[in-house]
Design a protein around this motif. Structure first.
Motif, short mmCIF file in Angstrom:
data_model
loop_
_atom_site.label_atom_id
_atom_site.label_comp_id
_atom_site.label_asym_id
_atom_site.label_seq_id
_atom_site.Cartn_x
_atom_site.Cartn_y
_atom_site.Cartn_z
N UNK B 160 0.84 -1.20 0.00
CA UNK B 160 0.00 0.00 0.00
C UNK B 160 0.87 1.24 0.00
N UNK B 162 4.07 1.46 -0.78
CA UNK B 162 4.88 1.54 -1.99
C UNK B 162 4.06 2.04 -3.17
N UNK B 163 2.83 1.53 -3.30
CA UNK B 163 2.01 1.96 -4.44
C UNK B 163 1.75 3.45 -4.39
N UNK B 164 1.47 3.93 -3.20
CA UNK B 164 1.18 5.35 -3.08
C UNK B 164 2.41 6.19 -3.42
N UNK B 165 3.56 5.78 -2.89
CA UNK B 165 4.79 6.52 -3.18
C UNK B 165 5.14 6.43 -4.67
N UNK B 167 3.20 6.42 -7.03
CA UNK B 167 2.36 7.32 -7.82
C UNK B 167 2.83 8.76 -7.68
N UNK B 168 3.89 8.96 -6.90
CA UNK B 168 4.42 10.31 -6.73
C UNK B 168 3.88 11.02 -5.50
N UNK B 169 3.17 10.29 -4.63
CA UNK B 169 2.65 10.92 -3.41
C UNK B 169 3.77 11.03 -2.39
N UNK B 173 1.11 12.51 2.69
CA UNK B 173 -0.12 12.18 1.99
C UNK B 173 -0.37 10.66 2.02
N UNK B 174 0.71 9.90 1.87
CA UNK B 174 0.57 8.45 1.92
C UNK B 174 0.02 8.01 3.28
N UNK B 177 -3.80 9.72 3.69
CA UNK B 177 -4.86 9.34 2.75
C UNK B 177 -4.92 7.85 2.46
N UNK B 178 -3.83 7.13 2.68
CA UNK B 178 -3.86 5.70 2.37
C UNK B 178 -3.74 4.85 3.63
N UNK B 181 -6.62 5.58 6.65
CA UNK B 181 -7.93 4.99 6.37
C UNK B 181 -7.89 3.46 6.32
#
Lengths: 251, 273
Positions: B160, B162-165, B167-169, B173-174, B177-178, B181
Protein backbone atom coordinates in the motif's frame (compact mmCIF):
# COMPACT_ATOMS: atom_id res chain seq x y z
CA UNK A 1 13.68 5.33 -32.16
CA UNK A 2 14.68 7.65 -29.40
CA UNK A 3 16.08 6.67 -26.07
CA UNK A 4 13.77 6.90 -23.06
CA UNK A 5 15.91 5.72 -20.20
CA UNK A 6 19.53 4.89 -19.85
CA UNK A 7 21.86 3.71 -17.12
CA UNK A 8 25.60 4.14 -17.07
CA UNK A 9 27.84 1.94 -14.97
CA UNK A 10 25.12 1.55 -12.35
CA UNK A 11 26.23 -0.02 -9.09
CA UNK A 12 23.98 -0.62 -6.12
CA UNK A 13 25.01 -1.64 -2.62
CA UNK A 14 22.92 -2.96 0.25
CA UNK A 15 25.31 -2.06 3.03
CA UNK A 16 28.51 -3.88 2.04
CA UNK A 17 26.85 -6.22 -0.42
CA UNK A 18 27.03 -5.23 -4.06
CA UNK A 19 23.69 -6.13 -5.66
CA UNK A 20 24.20 -4.50 -9.05
CA UNK A 21 27.63 -4.53 -10.62
CA UNK A 22 27.85 -1.93 -13.32
CA UNK A 23 24.73 -2.05 -15.46
CA UNK A 24 24.69 -0.22 -18.79
CA UNK A 25 21.42 -0.36 -20.60
CA UNK A 26 19.53 1.83 -23.03
CA UNK A 27 15.76 1.57 -23.15
CA UNK A 28 14.12 2.77 -26.33
CA UNK A 29 10.85 4.65 -26.44
CA UNK A 30 7.64 2.63 -26.89
CA UNK A 31 9.31 -0.68 -26.47
CA UNK A 32 8.70 -3.55 -24.14
CA UNK A 33 11.86 -4.59 -22.37
CA UNK A 34 11.92 -7.81 -20.36
CA UNK A 35 14.33 -8.38 -17.53
CA UNK A 36 14.90 -12.07 -16.93
CA UNK A 37 17.17 -14.07 -14.70
CA UNK A 38 17.10 -16.38 -11.66
CA UNK A 39 15.84 -15.19 -8.26
CA UNK A 40 18.20 -12.84 -6.52
CA UNK A 41 19.99 -11.80 -9.71
CA UNK A 42 19.18 -8.13 -9.21
CA UNK A 43 16.49 -7.63 -11.85
CA UNK A 44 13.85 -6.31 -9.43
CA UNK A 45 16.44 -4.20 -7.66
CA UNK A 46 17.41 -2.74 -11.01
CA UNK A 47 13.78 -2.04 -11.89
CA UNK A 48 13.29 -0.21 -8.60
CA UNK A 49 16.23 2.05 -9.39
CA UNK A 50 14.43 3.43 -12.40
CA UNK A 51 11.81 5.26 -10.30
CA UNK A 52 13.98 5.59 -7.20
CA UNK A 53 11.93 3.18 -5.10
CA UNK A 54 15.18 1.99 -3.55
CA UNK A 55 15.38 5.33 -1.77
CA UNK A 56 13.05 3.78 0.82
CA UNK A 57 15.52 1.06 1.71
CA UNK A 58 17.90 1.78 4.52
CA UNK A 59 21.63 1.41 3.79
CA UNK A 60 21.00 1.28 0.06
CA UNK A 61 23.58 3.20 -1.95
CA UNK A 62 23.79 3.86 -5.65
CA UNK A 63 26.75 4.75 -7.88
CA UNK A 64 26.65 5.55 -11.57
CA UNK A 65 24.03 7.41 -13.55
CA UNK A 66 20.43 6.87 -14.55
CA UNK A 67 18.87 9.10 -17.16
CA UNK A 68 15.22 9.69 -17.94
CA UNK A 69 14.74 11.73 -21.13
CA UNK A 70 18.39 12.66 -20.85
CA UNK A 71 18.07 14.02 -17.31
CA UNK A 72 19.98 12.51 -14.42
CA UNK A 73 17.28 11.26 -12.00
CA UNK A 74 19.64 11.09 -9.03
CA UNK A 75 20.90 14.64 -9.41
CA UNK A 76 20.03 16.83 -6.43
CA UNK A 77 17.76 19.01 -8.54
CA UNK A 78 15.68 16.05 -9.68
CA UNK A 79 12.11 15.95 -8.34
CA UNK A 80 11.34 12.41 -7.14
CA UNK A 81 7.56 12.94 -7.06
CA UNK A 82 7.63 14.15 -10.66
CA UNK A 83 9.87 11.28 -11.71
CA UNK A 84 7.49 8.75 -10.18
CA UNK A 85 4.58 10.43 -11.90
CA UNK A 86 6.35 9.96 -15.23
CA UNK A 87 7.72 6.52 -14.47
CA UNK A 88 4.85 4.48 -13.03
CA UNK A 89 5.15 1.15 -11.28
CA UNK A 90 3.04 -1.97 -10.83
CA UNK A 91 4.01 -4.52 -8.22
CA UNK A 92 4.06 -8.29 -8.05
CA UNK A 93 1.15 -8.66 -5.67
CA UNK A 94 -2.02 -6.81 -6.72
CA UNK A 95 -2.35 -4.17 -4.02
CA UNK A 96 -5.36 -1.91 -4.55
CA UNK A 97 -6.09 0.59 -1.79
CA UNK A 98 -9.04 -0.48 0.38
CA UNK A 99 -11.18 2.23 -1.24
CA UNK A 100 -13.75 2.22 -3.99
CA UNK A 101 -12.67 1.46 -7.54
CA UNK A 102 -13.15 5.12 -8.45
CA UNK A 103 -11.10 6.39 -5.52
CA UNK A 104 -8.29 3.98 -6.33
CA UNK A 105 -7.85 5.49 -9.76
CA UNK A 106 -8.56 9.07 -8.68
CA UNK A 107 -5.94 8.97 -5.92
CA UNK A 108 -2.96 9.59 -8.21
CA UNK A 109 -4.46 12.49 -10.20
CA UNK A 110 -5.69 14.05 -6.94
CA UNK A 111 -2.17 13.74 -5.55
CA UNK A 112 -0.95 15.82 -8.45
CA UNK A 113 -3.54 18.49 -7.88
CA UNK A 114 -6.51 17.53 -10.06
CA UNK A 115 -9.65 18.65 -8.20
CA UNK A 116 -12.19 19.25 -10.95
CA UNK A 117 -14.91 16.58 -10.61
CA UNK A 118 -15.68 16.31 -14.31
CA UNK A 119 -12.02 16.03 -15.25
CA UNK A 120 -11.47 13.41 -12.55
CA UNK A 121 -14.38 11.40 -13.90
CA UNK A 122 -12.89 11.57 -17.39
CA UNK A 123 -9.43 10.59 -16.17
CA UNK A 124 -10.80 7.61 -14.27
CA UNK A 125 -12.79 6.40 -17.26
CA UNK A 126 -9.84 6.84 -19.59
CA UNK A 127 -7.44 4.98 -17.30
CA UNK A 128 -9.86 2.11 -16.73
CA UNK A 129 -10.56 1.87 -20.46
CA UNK A 130 -6.87 1.81 -21.27
CA UNK A 131 -6.43 -1.02 -18.78
CA UNK A 132 -9.34 -2.89 -20.37
CA UNK A 133 -11.34 -2.83 -17.18
CA UNK A 134 -13.95 -0.16 -17.87
CA UNK A 135 -16.69 -2.46 -19.22
CA UNK A 136 -16.29 -4.81 -16.27
CA UNK A 137 -16.52 -2.18 -13.55
CA UNK A 138 -18.39 0.82 -14.98
CA UNK A 139 -21.56 -0.09 -13.08
CA UNK A 140 -19.82 -0.45 -9.74
CA UNK A 141 -17.26 2.31 -9.58
CA UNK A 142 -18.29 3.07 -6.03
CA UNK A 143 -17.98 -0.43 -4.68
CA UNK A 144 -14.84 -1.61 -2.99
CA UNK A 145 -11.84 -2.56 -5.09
CA UNK A 146 -11.27 -5.41 -2.67
CA UNK A 147 -14.22 -7.25 -4.21
CA UNK A 148 -12.48 -7.64 -7.57
CA UNK A 149 -10.78 -10.84 -8.71
CA UNK A 150 -6.99 -11.07 -8.60
CA UNK A 151 -6.62 -10.41 -12.31
CA UNK A 152 -9.02 -7.48 -12.18
CA UNK A 153 -7.15 -6.08 -9.18
CA UNK A 154 -3.89 -6.18 -11.10
CA UNK A 155 -5.46 -4.43 -14.10
CA UNK A 156 -6.87 -1.88 -11.64
CA UNK A 157 -3.33 -1.32 -10.37
CA UNK A 158 -2.18 -0.82 -13.96
CA UNK A 159 -5.05 1.64 -14.49
CA UNK A 160 -4.09 3.41 -11.27
CA UNK A 161 -0.55 3.80 -12.55
CA UNK A 162 -1.79 5.01 -15.96
CA UNK A 163 -4.10 7.61 -14.41
CA UNK A 164 -1.22 9.94 -13.59
CA UNK A 165 -0.22 9.88 -17.27
CA UNK A 166 3.26 8.39 -17.09
CA UNK A 167 5.22 7.55 -20.21
CA UNK A 168 7.24 4.70 -18.74
CA UNK A 169 5.61 1.78 -16.96
CA UNK A 170 7.67 -0.51 -14.72
CA UNK A 171 6.16 -3.88 -13.89
CA UNK A 172 7.66 -6.19 -11.29
CA UNK A 173 6.47 -9.72 -12.10
CA UNK A 174 2.91 -8.48 -12.55
CA UNK A 175 1.42 -11.86 -13.43
CA UNK A 176 3.27 -14.20 -11.09
CA UNK A 177 0.36 -14.23 -8.64
CA UNK A 178 -2.29 -14.69 -11.34
CA UNK A 179 -3.98 -17.56 -13.14
CA UNK A 180 -3.21 -18.26 -16.83
CA UNK A 181 -6.33 -16.52 -18.16
CA UNK A 182 -5.70 -13.33 -16.20
CA UNK A 183 -2.07 -13.51 -17.24
CA UNK A 184 -3.06 -13.69 -20.89
CA UNK A 185 -5.31 -10.65 -20.48
CA UNK A 186 -2.50 -8.64 -18.93
CA UNK A 187 -0.10 -9.66 -21.67
CA UNK A 188 -2.59 -8.57 -24.33
CA UNK A 189 -3.06 -5.34 -22.45
CA UNK A 190 0.67 -4.65 -22.35
CA UNK A 191 0.90 -5.18 -26.09
CA UNK A 192 -1.84 -2.59 -26.67
CA UNK A 193 -0.16 -0.17 -24.26
CA UNK A 194 3.08 -0.39 -26.21
CA UNK A 195 1.78 2.19 -28.70
CA UNK A 196 1.86 4.87 -26.06
CA UNK A 197 4.15 3.73 -23.29
CA UNK A 198 7.64 2.44 -22.73
CA UNK A 199 7.35 -0.72 -20.69
CA UNK A 200 9.97 -2.47 -18.57
CA UNK A 201 8.83 -5.78 -17.14
CA UNK A 202 10.55 -8.16 -14.77
CA UNK A 203 9.41 -11.71 -15.37
CA UNK A 204 10.23 -15.19 -14.24
CA UNK A 205 8.35 -16.59 -17.14
CA UNK A 206 10.56 -16.87 -20.19
CA UNK A 207 7.66 -17.65 -22.48
CA UNK A 208 6.14 -14.37 -21.38
CA UNK A 209 9.31 -12.48 -22.23
CA UNK A 210 9.33 -14.14 -25.63
CA UNK A 211 5.63 -13.44 -26.27
CA UNK A 212 5.54 -9.76 -25.45
CA UNK A 213 8.91 -8.09 -25.38
CA UNK A 214 10.97 -6.41 -28.07
CA UNK A 215 14.17 -6.46 -26.07
CA UNK A 216 15.35 -8.76 -23.31
CA UNK A 217 18.06 -8.33 -20.72
CA UNK A 218 19.45 -11.35 -18.90
CA UNK A 219 20.68 -10.72 -15.37
CA UNK A 220 22.88 -13.02 -13.34
CA UNK A 221 24.42 -12.36 -9.93
CA UNK A 222 24.08 -8.61 -10.24
CA UNK A 223 25.47 -8.39 -13.73
CA UNK A 224 23.70 -7.90 -17.01
CA UNK A 225 25.06 -10.79 -19.02
CA UNK A 226 23.33 -10.07 -22.29
CA UNK A 227 20.94 -7.49 -23.71
CA UNK A 228 19.44 -7.58 -27.14
CA UNK A 229 16.43 -8.22 -29.33
CA UNK A 230 14.25 -10.83 -27.71
CA UNK A 231 14.03 -13.27 -30.59
CA UNK A 232 17.75 -13.04 -31.23
CA UNK A 233 18.50 -13.64 -27.59
CA UNK A 234 16.21 -16.65 -27.36
CA UNK A 235 17.20 -18.30 -30.63
CA UNK A 236 20.88 -17.44 -30.81
CA UNK A 237 22.20 -16.32 -27.43
CA UNK A 238 25.70 -14.91 -27.53
CA UNK A 239 26.75 -15.92 -24.04
CA UNK A 240 27.00 -19.48 -22.80
CA UNK A 241 25.31 -18.52 -19.50
CA UNK A 242 22.32 -17.04 -21.30
CA UNK A 243 21.97 -20.19 -23.34
CA UNK A 244 22.14 -22.36 -20.23
CA UNK A 245 19.48 -20.28 -18.53
CA UNK A 246 16.97 -20.10 -21.35
CA UNK A 247 17.34 -23.76 -22.16
CA UNK A 248 16.51 -24.50 -18.56
CA UNK A 249 19.87 -25.82 -17.42
CA UNK A 250 19.68 -23.66 -14.27
CA UNK A 251 17.55 -20.98 -12.61
CA UNK B 1 -8.19 -45.32 20.57
CA UNK B 2 -7.59 -42.05 18.77
CA UNK B 3 -11.25 -41.56 18.14
CA UNK B 4 -11.93 -42.06 21.81
CA UNK B 5 -9.38 -39.38 22.76
CA UNK B 6 -10.66 -36.83 20.31
CA UNK B 7 -14.17 -37.36 21.62
CA UNK B 8 -13.07 -36.57 25.16
CA UNK B 9 -11.15 -33.47 24.07
CA UNK B 10 -14.02 -32.31 21.87
CA UNK B 11 -16.43 -32.83 24.74
CA UNK B 12 -14.18 -30.91 27.12
CA UNK B 13 -13.94 -27.97 24.72
CA UNK B 14 -17.69 -27.94 24.29
CA UNK B 15 -18.20 -27.93 28.06
CA UNK B 16 -15.82 -24.98 28.56
CA UNK B 17 -17.53 -22.99 25.83
CA UNK B 18 -20.88 -23.75 27.40
CA UNK B 19 -19.71 -22.74 30.89
CA UNK B 20 -18.42 -19.40 29.57
CA UNK B 21 -21.71 -18.77 27.82
CA UNK B 22 -23.64 -19.76 30.93
CA UNK B 23 -21.70 -17.38 33.15
CA UNK B 24 -22.09 -14.44 30.76
CA UNK B 25 -25.74 -15.09 30.11
CA UNK B 26 -26.56 -15.45 33.80
CA UNK B 27 -24.83 -12.18 34.67
CA UNK B 28 -26.69 -10.32 31.97
CA UNK B 29 -29.99 -11.96 32.87
CA UNK B 30 -29.44 -11.37 36.60
CA UNK B 31 -28.73 -7.68 36.07
CA UNK B 32 -31.63 -7.15 33.69
CA UNK B 33 -34.19 -9.22 35.63
CA UNK B 34 -33.39 -7.47 38.89
CA UNK B 35 -32.90 -4.07 37.35
CA UNK B 36 -35.63 -3.54 34.79
CA UNK B 37 -38.59 -3.86 37.23
CA UNK B 38 -36.96 -1.13 39.31
CA UNK B 39 -36.95 1.38 36.46
CA UNK B 40 -39.38 4.22 37.02
CA UNK B 41 -39.84 7.66 35.47
CA UNK B 42 -38.56 9.48 38.54
CA UNK B 43 -35.16 7.86 38.01
CA UNK B 44 -34.82 9.82 34.81
CA UNK B 45 -35.78 13.23 36.15
CA UNK B 46 -33.54 16.03 35.05
CA UNK B 47 -32.48 16.96 38.57
CA UNK B 48 -31.14 14.65 41.24
CA UNK B 49 -32.38 14.82 44.80
CA UNK B 50 -32.16 12.35 47.65
CA UNK B 51 -35.83 11.57 47.09
CA UNK B 52 -35.77 10.48 43.44
CA UNK B 53 -32.03 9.55 43.24
CA UNK B 54 -32.27 10.30 39.51
CA UNK B 55 -29.54 8.85 37.33
CA UNK B 56 -30.10 11.30 34.50
CA UNK B 57 -27.23 13.63 35.52
CA UNK B 58 -24.94 10.60 35.77
CA UNK B 59 -25.92 9.43 32.28
CA UNK B 60 -25.09 12.84 30.83
CA UNK B 61 -21.85 12.98 32.82
CA UNK B 62 -20.88 9.54 31.56
CA UNK B 63 -21.38 10.57 27.94
CA UNK B 64 -19.42 13.79 28.51
CA UNK B 65 -16.64 11.86 30.21
CA UNK B 66 -16.38 9.41 27.32
CA UNK B 67 -16.40 12.17 24.71
CA UNK B 68 -13.81 14.27 26.52
CA UNK B 69 -11.38 11.49 27.36
CA UNK B 70 -11.55 10.12 23.82
CA UNK B 71 -10.95 13.60 22.41
CA UNK B 72 -7.72 13.69 24.37
CA UNK B 73 -6.62 10.09 23.93
CA UNK B 74 -7.44 9.44 20.26
CA UNK B 75 -5.15 12.05 18.62
CA UNK B 76 -2.32 11.26 21.03
CA UNK B 77 -2.70 7.51 20.66
CA UNK B 78 -2.95 7.50 16.87
CA UNK B 79 -0.20 10.10 16.59
CA UNK B 80 2.15 8.02 18.71
CA UNK B 81 1.27 4.90 16.73
CA UNK B 82 2.05 6.66 13.45
CA UNK B 83 5.33 7.93 14.85
CA UNK B 84 6.35 4.47 16.03
CA UNK B 85 5.36 2.64 12.86
CA UNK B 86 6.13 5.16 10.11
CA UNK B 87 8.89 7.40 11.37
CA UNK B 88 10.96 6.02 14.21
CA UNK B 89 10.78 2.32 13.49
CA UNK B 90 13.51 1.15 15.84
CA UNK B 91 15.93 2.37 18.47
CA UNK B 92 16.02 3.11 22.16
CA UNK B 93 13.20 5.69 22.12
CA UNK B 94 10.81 3.22 20.54
CA UNK B 95 11.72 0.53 23.05
CA UNK B 96 11.16 2.91 25.95
CA UNK B 97 7.79 4.06 24.60
CA UNK B 98 6.66 0.45 24.01
CA UNK B 99 7.78 -0.67 27.44
CA UNK B 100 6.12 2.29 29.11
CA UNK B 101 2.85 1.70 27.34
CA UNK B 102 2.90 -1.99 28.20
CA UNK B 103 3.57 -1.22 31.84
CA UNK B 104 0.88 1.45 31.92
CA UNK B 105 -1.75 -0.92 30.58
CA UNK B 106 -1.11 -3.32 33.46
CA UNK B 107 -1.50 -0.82 36.30
CA UNK B 108 -4.67 -1.13 38.42
CA UNK B 109 -7.09 1.72 37.84
CA UNK B 110 -7.00 2.85 41.47
CA UNK B 111 -3.36 3.82 40.95
CA UNK B 112 -4.43 6.02 38.04
CA UNK B 113 -7.06 7.48 40.36
CA UNK B 114 -4.53 8.34 43.03
CA UNK B 115 -2.15 9.80 40.47
CA UNK B 116 -4.94 11.86 38.92
CA UNK B 117 -5.99 13.03 42.36
CA UNK B 118 -2.52 14.14 43.31
CA UNK B 119 -1.47 15.57 39.95
CA UNK B 120 -4.54 16.92 38.19
CA UNK B 121 -6.91 17.59 41.09
CA UNK B 122 -4.41 18.88 43.61
CA UNK B 123 -1.18 19.93 41.93
CA UNK B 124 -2.79 21.41 38.83
CA UNK B 125 -5.62 22.75 40.93
CA UNK B 126 -8.36 21.26 38.78
CA UNK B 127 -10.14 19.80 41.79
CA UNK B 128 -12.75 17.07 41.55
CA UNK B 129 -13.89 17.82 38.05
CA UNK B 130 -14.96 16.53 34.68
CA UNK B 131 -11.62 17.58 33.24
CA UNK B 132 -9.53 15.92 35.99
CA UNK B 133 -11.48 12.73 35.44
CA UNK B 134 -11.20 12.92 31.66
CA UNK B 135 -7.45 13.54 31.76
CA UNK B 136 -6.99 10.59 34.10
CA UNK B 137 -9.17 8.40 31.89
CA UNK B 138 -7.26 9.55 28.82
CA UNK B 139 -3.98 8.45 30.37
CA UNK B 140 -5.56 5.17 31.32
CA UNK B 141 -6.86 4.31 27.85
CA UNK B 142 -3.95 5.83 25.94
CA UNK B 143 -1.79 2.66 25.93
CA UNK B 144 -4.79 0.65 24.75
CA UNK B 145 -5.54 2.95 21.83
CA UNK B 146 -1.89 3.34 20.97
CA UNK B 147 -1.16 -0.37 20.95
CA UNK B 148 -4.20 -1.34 18.89
CA UNK B 149 -3.48 1.47 16.41
CA UNK B 150 0.13 0.37 16.19
CA UNK B 151 -0.91 -3.21 15.48
CA UNK B 152 -3.34 -1.95 12.84
CA UNK B 153 -0.59 -0.01 11.07
CA UNK B 154 1.88 -2.90 11.30
CA UNK B 155 -0.66 -5.28 9.79
CA UNK B 156 -0.95 -3.20 6.60
CA UNK B 157 0.75 -4.61 3.56
CA UNK B 158 3.95 -2.85 2.54
CA UNK B 159 2.49 -2.70 -0.96
CA UNK B 160 0.00 0.00 0.00
CA UNK B 161 2.74 2.39 1.02
CA UNK B 162 4.88 1.54 -1.99
CA UNK B 163 2.01 1.96 -4.44
CA UNK B 164 1.18 5.35 -3.08
CA UNK B 165 4.79 6.52 -3.18
CA UNK B 166 5.20 5.06 -6.68
CA UNK B 167 2.36 7.32 -7.82
CA UNK B 168 4.42 10.31 -6.73
CA UNK B 169 2.65 10.92 -3.41
CA UNK B 170 4.68 12.21 -0.50
CA UNK B 171 5.07 10.50 2.85
CA UNK B 172 2.53 12.69 4.64
CA UNK B 173 -0.12 12.18 1.99
CA UNK B 174 0.57 8.45 1.92
CA UNK B 175 0.04 8.25 5.67
CA UNK B 176 -3.03 10.45 5.89
CA UNK B 177 -4.86 9.34 2.75
CA UNK B 178 -3.86 5.70 2.37
CA UNK B 179 -2.41 4.17 5.52
CA UNK B 180 -4.63 5.83 8.12
CA UNK B 181 -7.93 4.99 6.37
CA UNK B 182 -6.69 1.45 5.74
CA UNK B 183 -5.83 0.99 9.42
CA UNK B 184 -9.12 2.53 10.59
CA UNK B 185 -11.04 -0.68 11.38
CA UNK B 186 -8.29 -1.80 13.74
CA UNK B 187 -8.00 1.63 15.32
CA UNK B 188 -11.74 1.75 15.92
CA UNK B 189 -11.69 -1.55 17.77
CA UNK B 190 -9.13 0.01 20.12
CA UNK B 191 -11.35 3.04 20.61
CA UNK B 192 -14.31 0.81 21.45
CA UNK B 193 -12.25 -0.98 24.10
CA UNK B 194 -11.21 2.41 25.49
CA UNK B 195 -14.81 3.57 25.64
CA UNK B 196 -15.76 0.42 27.49
CA UNK B 197 -13.10 1.08 30.10
CA UNK B 198 -14.28 4.66 30.70
CA UNK B 199 -17.87 3.46 30.91
CA UNK B 200 -17.03 0.84 33.50
CA UNK B 201 -14.51 2.81 35.54
CA UNK B 202 -15.35 3.79 39.09
CA UNK B 203 -12.25 3.65 41.31
CA UNK B 204 -10.15 6.09 39.30
CA UNK B 205 -13.06 8.50 38.84
CA UNK B 206 -14.11 8.68 42.47
CA UNK B 207 -10.75 10.29 43.22
CA UNK B 208 -10.68 12.63 40.24
CA UNK B 209 -14.18 13.48 39.03
CA UNK B 210 -15.74 13.18 42.43
CA UNK B 211 -19.12 11.93 43.56
CA UNK B 212 -21.20 15.11 43.50
CA UNK B 213 -24.64 14.28 42.20
CA UNK B 214 -25.31 17.13 39.82
CA UNK B 215 -24.87 17.35 36.10
CA UNK B 216 -21.52 18.85 35.11
CA UNK B 217 -22.10 22.46 34.14
CA UNK B 218 -18.56 23.17 33.04
CA UNK B 219 -15.29 21.36 32.57
CA UNK B 220 -14.39 22.25 36.13
CA UNK B 221 -17.52 20.97 37.82
CA UNK B 222 -17.49 17.56 39.46
CA UNK B 223 -19.15 14.83 37.47
CA UNK B 224 -20.42 11.56 38.88
CA UNK B 225 -20.62 8.95 36.14
CA UNK B 226 -23.04 6.01 36.09
CA UNK B 227 -20.57 3.51 37.49
CA UNK B 228 -19.63 5.87 40.30
CA UNK B 229 -23.32 6.63 40.88
CA UNK B 230 -24.04 2.95 41.22
CA UNK B 231 -21.13 2.49 43.58
CA UNK B 232 -22.33 5.43 45.69
CA UNK B 233 -25.92 4.17 45.89
CA UNK B 234 -24.77 0.68 46.89
CA UNK B 235 -22.28 1.84 49.46
CA UNK B 236 -24.80 4.19 51.05
CA UNK B 237 -27.14 1.22 51.22
CA UNK B 238 -30.30 3.33 51.18
CA UNK B 239 -31.29 2.79 47.56
CA UNK B 240 -30.46 -0.76 46.60
CA UNK B 241 -33.39 -1.11 44.20
CA UNK B 242 -32.37 2.03 42.36
CA UNK B 243 -28.80 0.78 42.19
CA UNK B 244 -30.09 -2.30 40.41
CA UNK B 245 -31.90 -0.11 37.93
CA UNK B 246 -28.66 1.78 37.30
CA UNK B 247 -26.88 -1.53 36.65
CA UNK B 248 -29.46 -2.41 34.03
CA UNK B 249 -29.14 1.00 32.36
CA UNK B 250 -25.35 0.72 32.41
CA UNK B 251 -25.57 -2.67 30.76
CA UNK B 252 -27.91 -1.38 28.06
CA UNK B 253 -25.63 1.62 27.52
CA UNK B 254 -22.64 -0.69 27.01
CA UNK B 255 -24.62 -2.65 24.44
CA UNK B 256 -25.67 0.54 22.64
CA UNK B 257 -22.13 1.94 22.60
CA UNK B 258 -20.79 -1.33 21.20
CA UNK B 259 -23.51 -1.47 18.59
CA UNK B 260 -22.96 2.11 17.42
CA UNK B 261 -19.18 1.76 17.29
CA UNK B 262 -19.51 -1.48 15.37
CA UNK B 263 -21.73 0.27 12.88
CA UNK B 264 -19.32 3.16 12.66
CA UNK B 265 -16.44 0.75 12.19
CA UNK B 266 -18.29 -0.95 9.34
CA UNK B 267 -19.10 2.40 7.74
CA UNK B 268 -15.50 3.59 7.81
CA UNK B 269 -13.91 0.23 7.24
CA UNK B 270 -16.75 -1.13 5.14
CA UNK B 271 -14.85 -0.27 2.01
CA UNK B 272 -12.33 -2.78 3.25
CA UNK B 273 -14.37 -5.85 2.60
Amino acid sequence: MSEKMKTENLHLFYGEKEALKGIDISIGEKQIVSLIGPSGCGKSTFLRCLNRMNDLIKDCRIEGKIYYNGLDIYSPSSDTAKLRKNVGMVFQKPNPFPFSIFENIAYGPKTHGLRNKVKLQETVEKALSEAGLWDEVKDRLNSSAMGLSGGQMQRLCIARALAVEPDVLLLDEPTSALDPISTEKIEELLLTLKDRYTIVIVTHNMQQALRISDMTAFFLLGEMVEYGETTKMFYSPQDKRTEDYITGRFG
Amino acid sequence: MKNWKSKIIGGGLRVSAFVVLLILASIILYVLVLGIPQLKPTLFQWKYNSENVSMMPAIINTLLMIALSLTIAIPLGIGAAIFLTQYKKEGAVVKVIRMTSETLSGIPSIVYGLFGNIFFSTYCGLGYSLVSGALTMAIMILPLIMRTSEEAFLALSKGLEESSLALGAGKLRTISKVLLPSAMPGIISGIILGMGRVLGESAALIYTAGTATGMAESLLSPARTLSVHMYALTSEGLHMEEARAVAAVLMVLVLIVNFISNRLGKMVGGKNE
